[in-house]
Scaffold this active site. Structure first.
Site, PDB file in Angstrom:
ATOM      1  CG  HIS A 174      -2.237   0.826   0.897  1.00 43.90           C
ATOM      2  ND1 HIS A 174      -3.501   0.205   0.487  1.00 43.90           N
ATOM      3  CD2 HIS A 174      -2.542   2.080   1.449  1.00 43.90           C
ATOM      4  CE1 HIS A 174      -4.175   1.018   0.611  1.00 43.90           C
ATOM      5  NE2 HIS A 174      -3.699   2.165   0.899  1.00 43.90           N
ATOM      6  CG  ASP A 180     -11.093   3.402   4.617  1.00 44.94           C
ATOM      7  OD1 ASP A 180     -10.807   4.642   5.074  1.00 44.94           O
ATOM      8  OD2 ASP A 180     -10.814   2.902   3.507  1.00 44.94           O
ATOM      9  NE  ARG A 239      -9.057  10.674   5.586  1.00 45.80           N
ATOM     10  CZ  ARG A 239      -8.289   9.594   5.035  1.00 45.80           C
ATOM     11  NH1 ARG A 239      -8.460   8.437   4.778  1.00 45.80           N
ATOM     12  NH2 ARG A 239      -6.833  10.151   5.172  1.00 45.80           N
ATOM     13  CB  SER A 284      -7.818   5.469   5.719  1.00 40.77           C
ATOM     14  OG  SER A 284      -7.927   4.984   4.377  1.00 40.77           O
ATOM     15  CE  LYS A 320      -8.154   1.488   2.737  1.00 38.19           C
ATOM     16  NZ  LYS A 320      -8.265   2.594   1.939  1.00 38.19           N
TER      17      LYS A 320
END
Ligand code: URA
Length: 432
Positions: A82, A161, A168, A183, A187
Site C-alpha cells: 500500500h 473507511d 475526507r 484508513s 483495510k
C-alpha cells in the site's frame, strides 16, 4: 453516546473514549450518523490529532466494521502493498504482476483517487471489463487462479473507511496522520495478509509533506502492523516530484505496461523494484537474490504475461489498444532556459483532477482518457520553449489555457542544477 458532545470533545482537544470511537465508526458504516456530523468529527481529528491509543482504537473498530477475509490463514505467503498516496504512483500495477511472477501471491485492496492523487481502483477501471474482487470468495478464486487479487472496498470490507474515505476527499481532511493510519490499516487488517510492504511518500506530492511527518506516519503504520502480528517493511520514498511521468488512468495503465515490457519510466521501475525486493525478502529471499529474480522476471516477459493473465482473470481486456485516448492536448512549455529545480507534484495532480482524472465532487465521473504527461524532471536542463508537460483532455469541458499556465508555473527553472534527491529516503520496520 451523544455524538454532538463527542465532536465537541475532539474539537476541544480531548481524547475520545472507546464508546465514542465506536459510535463514530458504527455511525459511518450503518448510516446512522449523517455526513455533516461525520465531516465535523473528521475535521476535528484532522486539526486536533489523536493519541496512539485513539488511533489503535480507530483502526480496530474500522477493521471490524465489516468482514475479515483472513487471507493469511489460507495464503500465508501472500503479501499486500500500500502507498500512502502519491502522484504518478503507478507502482501497484507493476508490483502485483511482477511479485506474483516470482511465485509470491499478491492481494491488494485498492482505493479510488483521494485529493490530488489518482487511485489504483480508477486506473484499473480504465481497463475495459476489469472487475476487482468485492467479496472473499471471489478474492480467493483470483488468488487460486492467478496468484494476484485486486480487491475493492465494498459493503463487505471495512465499510466505515469506504464512507469516511469519500468524505475526507470532499472535506479537505485527508492530510491527517491518524486518519491515514486508520484508513490504510483497517483495510489491510480486514483483508488479513500476514505480510505487508508500505510505501510512505514524502514531499510536495504527498499528503504529509515533511520528512518528520513521513517518518511518524511510517512508524505509526509499522507499529499497528506489528501489533497485529503482521510482518511489515516500510520505505519512505521521494514525492517531491511525480514518481512516474504519466498521471491519469488509461495513461498510467500504459505506463505500467511499458515498465513490464522492459522500457518505461526509470523512477517508476526503480521504486517498484525496491518495493518488490522488500516483498521477496519478507518471503524469505536474500536481498541480492530478490533483486536478481525481479530483474529476470521483467526481462524475460513473465511479469508482463502475469499482468495479462491477471487482467483476464479479473474479467478485463489486456489489449492496450482498448485503452481510452485523449481527444486533444495542450502543451506547457518552458518560459526560460535553465535547470528544472522543482516539479510541483501536488499542483500537477490537481491539474490532472481538473482535466477529469479524478473527482472534485462525489458525483464526478472519472475520465480514463484525461491526464498529464510530464516531460521534464528535476535536474534536467531545458531550453526556452521546450515542452514540459502535455495536458491530455478528455470529455470534460475545461479551461485549457488556464490549466496550461498553471502547469507551466508548476515547473521551477533556475540557473543551477539542484542536488539529486534519492528515490528511497529511509527504510523502516523489520519482521516481527
Ligand atoms: N490510502 C488510503 O487507503 N487511505 C489514505 O488515507 C491514504 C492513502
Amino acid at each position: 453516546v451523544n455524538f454532538v458532545e463527542a465532536i465537541a470533545r475532539k474539537r476541544d482537544g480531548l481524547e475520545l473514549s472507546h464508546e465514542e470511537i465506536e459510535a463514530f465508526v458504527q455511525g459511518a458504516s450503518d448510516g446512522r450518523v449523517g455526513d455533516e456530523q461525520l465531516a465535523a468529527m473528521l475535521m476535528a481529528i484532522c486539526i486536533r490529532g489523536a493519541s496512539a491509543g485513539e488511533t489503535q482504537n480507530l483502526v480496530e473498530t474500522m477493521r471490524d466494521s465489516g468482514a475479515l477475509w483472513r487471507v493469511g490463514a489460507d495464503y500465508p505467503a501472500a503479501v499486500d502493498k500500500h502507498s500512502t498516496g502519491g502522484v504518478g504512483d503507478t507502482v501497484s500495477l507493476v508490483f502485483a504482476p511482477l511479485v506474483a511472477s516470482c511465485g509470491v501471491p499478491v492481494v491488494m485492496m485498492a482505493g479510488a483517487g483521494l485529493g490530488h492523487t489518482q487511485g489504483t481502483l480508477d486506473k484499473l477501471d480504465a481497463i475495459p471489463g476489469f472487475h476487482p474482487a468485492e467479496n472473499r470468495a471471489r478474492a480467493f478464486q483470483l488468488l487460486d487462479r492467478c496468484g494476484v487479487c485486486f480487491a475493492a472496498q465494498s459493503e463487505e470490507i471495512a465499510p466505515a473507511d469506504r464512507r469516511l474515505y469519500l468524505l475526507r476527499d470532499l472535506t479537505a481532511t485527508v492530510p491527517s496522520l491518524p486518519l491515514i493510519v486508520a484508513s490504510i490499516m483497517s483495510k489491510k487488517l480486514a483483508v488479513g495478509a500476514a505480510r505487508l510492504v508500505l510505501d510512505v511518500k514524502c514531499g510536495s506530492g504527498a499528503f504529509l509533506k515533511t520528512r518528520k511527518a513521513a517518518r511518524e506516519l511510517a512508524e505509526a503504520l509499522v507499529g499497528v502492523a506489528h501489533g497485529a502480528g503482521v510482518e511489515v517493511r516500510a520505505l519512505i520514498s521521494d514525492m517531491t516530484q511525480p514518481l512516474g511521468s504519466r498521471l491519469g488512468c488509461a495513461s498510467e495503465v500504459r505506463a505500467a505496461l511499458a515498465v513490464l515490457e522492459g522500457k518505461g519510466d526509470p523512477r517508476l521501475r526503480d521504486l517498484t523494484l525496491e518495493l518488490g525486493a522488500e516483498a521477496l525478502t519478507l518471503a524469505g529471499h536474500a536481498p541480492d537474490e530478490a533483486r536478481r529474480q525481479l530483474a529476470t522476471r521483467l526481462a524475460d516477459g513473465s511479469a508482463l504475461a502475469k499482468f495479462r493473465e491477471l487482467v483476464e482473470a479479473h474479467g478485463g481486456d489486456p489489449d492496450e489498444k482498448q485503452l481510452a485516448r485523449p481527444q486533444t492536448a495542450v502543451t506547457a512549455t518552458a518560459r526560460r532556459e535553465g535547470y528544472v529545480t522543482a516539479v510541483d507534484a501536488e499542483e500537477l495532480g490537481w491539474i490532472a483532477v481538473a482535466l477529469g482524472a479524478g473527482r472534485r465532487t462525489s458525483t464526478d465521473e472519472v475520465d480514463p482518457a484525461a491526464g498529464v504527461a510530464v516531460h521534464a524532471r528535476v535536474g534536467e536542463r531545458v531550453s526556452a520553449g521546450r515542452p514540459l508537460a502535455t495536458l491530455e483532455l478528455g470529455v470534460r469541458q475545461v479551461d485549457g489555457e488556464g490549466l496550461r499556465a498553471r502547469a507551466e508555473a508548476a515547473f521551477g527553472i533556475g540557473d543551477e542544477a539542484p542536488a539529486p534527491a534519492p528515490l528511497v529516503l529511509e527504510r523502516i520496520g523489520g519482521s516481527t
